[in-house]
Scaffold this active site. Structure first.
Site, PDB file in Angstrom:
ATOM      1  N   SER A 151      33.205  42.262  46.739  1.00  0.00           N
ATOM      2  CA  SER A 151      33.640  42.876  47.981  1.00  0.00           C
ATOM      3  C   SER A 151      35.075  42.539  48.378  1.00  0.00           C
ATOM      4  CB  SER A 151      32.717  42.421  49.113  1.00  0.00           C
ATOM      5  OG  SER A 151      32.809  41.013  49.294  1.00  0.00           O
ATOM      6  N   LYS A 170      41.174  37.753  53.401  1.00  0.00           N
ATOM      7  CA  LYS A 170      40.146  38.798  53.500  1.00  0.00           C
ATOM      8  C   LYS A 170      39.804  39.007  54.976  1.00  0.00           C
ATOM      9  CE  LYS A 170      35.525  39.744  51.505  1.00  0.00           C
ATOM     10  NZ  LYS A 170      34.503  39.240  50.565  1.00  0.00           N
ATOM     11  N   SER A 183      31.908  38.156  44.582  1.00  0.00           N
ATOM     12  CA  SER A 183      32.956  38.934  45.249  1.00  0.00           C
ATOM     13  C   SER A 183      34.377  38.448  45.055  1.00  0.00           C
ATOM     14  CB  SER A 183      32.684  38.978  46.753  1.00  0.00           C
ATOM     15  OG  SER A 183      31.802  40.010  47.025  1.00  0.00           O
TER      16      SER A 183
END
Ligand code: GLN
Length: 477
Positions: free
Chosen positions: A149, A74, A173
């Protein structure tokens, strides 16, 4: 339609093919999947160099537990010499000076880092639409969001571009995007994996965890990332357990919070799926009890008070002076430089949360909001700890529904905040939790089953997840 999986990384250790071959295949796939907007950047050069190193180490007879595993990270995880921006303009051009401990441990075990993935700005969101780089698309249906997210990380695994991706989970997330894309997503116990090198959102909630196709891979990768780290004082010194995803033979005691299944926003088909699972578990001799839970409506407000407070403090360091974006407007003092840089550099959702967090921490309101929320957090944790003395694990849906349409919820922050209703509990308590593909909805999209155990019980979490997975196979077969 589920994409074809990437060639098995285990073939590298068994010398059926080289790590370089697997990485070339992953690079070709990743470049052909530009339309998903899931990668912010592909690290061709370093990925090829790492692959060559893995092949050379294997040729020397070295054993590498993750040899050939292609991993995406990420865009809020530092990787030395590579850019990292947390999906934000404010960090544009910033390059990591060191690698996150979690990333470094994977590389040392033979994994290859393919690239960094798109995500909501500073991990604030549930749909991967607040990124400076634009929204990520769900590979199962490109008109839908992949969740957030960590939506880019979920998308690259679900699309077969990587074996594993790392995400961060502050309120759901990892687990919610895993549910929206039909894969496994795991958040370890708070403190199990070092947060060193993870760009902080809410430091007492954030945890790094993996997205994988299988429970086995999630267990393997978690075990390698886990364990004490001198760079993170909140990381536990408990030895990392040997994790396996094998179903135990003994009968287990599951509980579920009755109000989660009575939640008005819960899709009736997901509810039915859960009830079917509960019946099947019972018919196999396990216990599944409905439990009272008086705090469901408090979870999301409590989460947003505490996380925005922590975020307002964490994000103070992005001031236009030390890192990233600096306003080009003429200014004559430091305050205007900071104001200008922050107003231009942060997106609207991040600005909203900084304001909210500053408000709940301000002297006139501290006791009424922040102080009270801290006390409520303790009550909720104690309640769950108590229950988990009696029960092996708690079950719920991961999300009230399947992946929703791009653009549908982006305009109303409070609707988006309710996305986290079933997942924030594990971050408020700090307990480990995992989302497992639960089945297909009649709309063709997957939904997730969410499993939580007590703190430091990752071994039990994987064992229970394997039990649930076996039972699910029996229902859908
Ligand atoms: N959707 C939640 C939020 O916006 C959770 C995000 C996360 O876990 N990083 O805060």
């Amino acid at each position: 339609m589920a994409p074809t999986p990437l060639m098995d990384y285990r073939g590298v250790a068994s010398r059926s093919y080289s790590c370089a071959q697997v990485v070339e295949e992953a690079l070709t796939r990743a470049k052909a999947s530009d339309d998903l907007n899931a990668f912010v950047e592909i690290f061709d050069t370093s990925a090829r160099a790492q692959a060559a190193r893995v092949d050379a180490q294997l040729a020397e007879g070295k054993t590498l537990p993750l040899a050939g595993m292609v991993v995406a990270i990420k865009d809020n995880l530092c990787y030395k010499g590579h850019r990292v921006t947390a999906g934000s303009k404010i960090l544009s051009g910033f390059e990591s000076l060191f690698s996150a401990t979690a990333v470094e441990r994977l590389i040392n075990a033979g994994a290859v880092i393919l690239g960094r993935t798109n995500c909501d700005e500073f991990a604030m969101g549930s749909s991967s639409e607040t990124s400076f780089y634009g929204p990520v698309k769900n590979p199962l249906d490109t008109t839908k969001v992949p969740g957030g997210s960590s939506g880019g990380s979920a998308a690259v695994v679900a699309a077969g571009l990587c074996h594993v991706a790392l995400g961060s989970d502050t309120g759901g997330s990892i687990r919610q995007p895993a549910a929206f894309t039909g894969i496994v997503g795991m958040k370890p116990t708070y403190g199990r994996i070092s947060r060193h090198g993870l760009i902080a959102y809410a430091s007492s909630f954030d945890q790094i965890g993996p997205f994988t196709h299988s429970l086995e891979d999630a267990a393997l990768v978690t075990q390698i990332m886990a364990g004490s780290d001198g760079f993170d004082s909140t990381c536990s010194s408990r030895p990392a357990p040997a994790l396996r995803a094998a179903a135990p033979t003994e009968k287990k005691k599951f509980g579920f919070f009755r109000p989660t299944l009575e939640h008005p926003g819960l899709d009736p088909e997901i509810k039915e799926g859960l009830l079917r699972l509960f019946d099947a578990l019972r018919s196999e001799g396990h216990t599944v009890d409905a439990l009272d839970f008086p705090y469901l409506d408090q979870l999301v407000p409590l989460y947003y008070i505490l996380t925005t407070a922590e975020a307002s403090a964490n994000l103070a360091r992005f001031d236009g002076v030390r890192f990233g974006h600096r306003t080009a407007e003429p200014v004559d003092n430091l305050e205007d430089l900071m104001k200008g840089s922050r107003s231009e550099g942060f997106g609207i959702e991040v600005q909203r949360r900084i304001l909210l967090g500053t408000f709940v921490l301000s002297s006139g309101y501290y006791d009424a909001y922040f102080g009270k929320a801290q006390k409520a957090r303790r009550v909720i944790r104690d309640h769950a700890l108590d229950l988990l003395q009696t029960y092996d694990g708690l079950l719920s849906p991961t999300s009230p529904h399947t992946a929703f349409a791009l653009g549908r919820k982006e305009t109303d922050p409070t609707v988006m905040y309710l996305e986290d209703v079933f997942t924030v509990h594990a971050n408020i308590t700090g307990f480990p939790a995992l989302s497992l593909p639960g089945g297909l909805h009649s709309n063709g999209l997957p939904y997730g089953i969410h499993i939580t155990t007590g703190p430091w019980e990752e071994e039990a979490l994987f064992a229970l997840s394997a039990t649930v997975q076996n039972t699910l196979k029996g229902i859908t077969a």
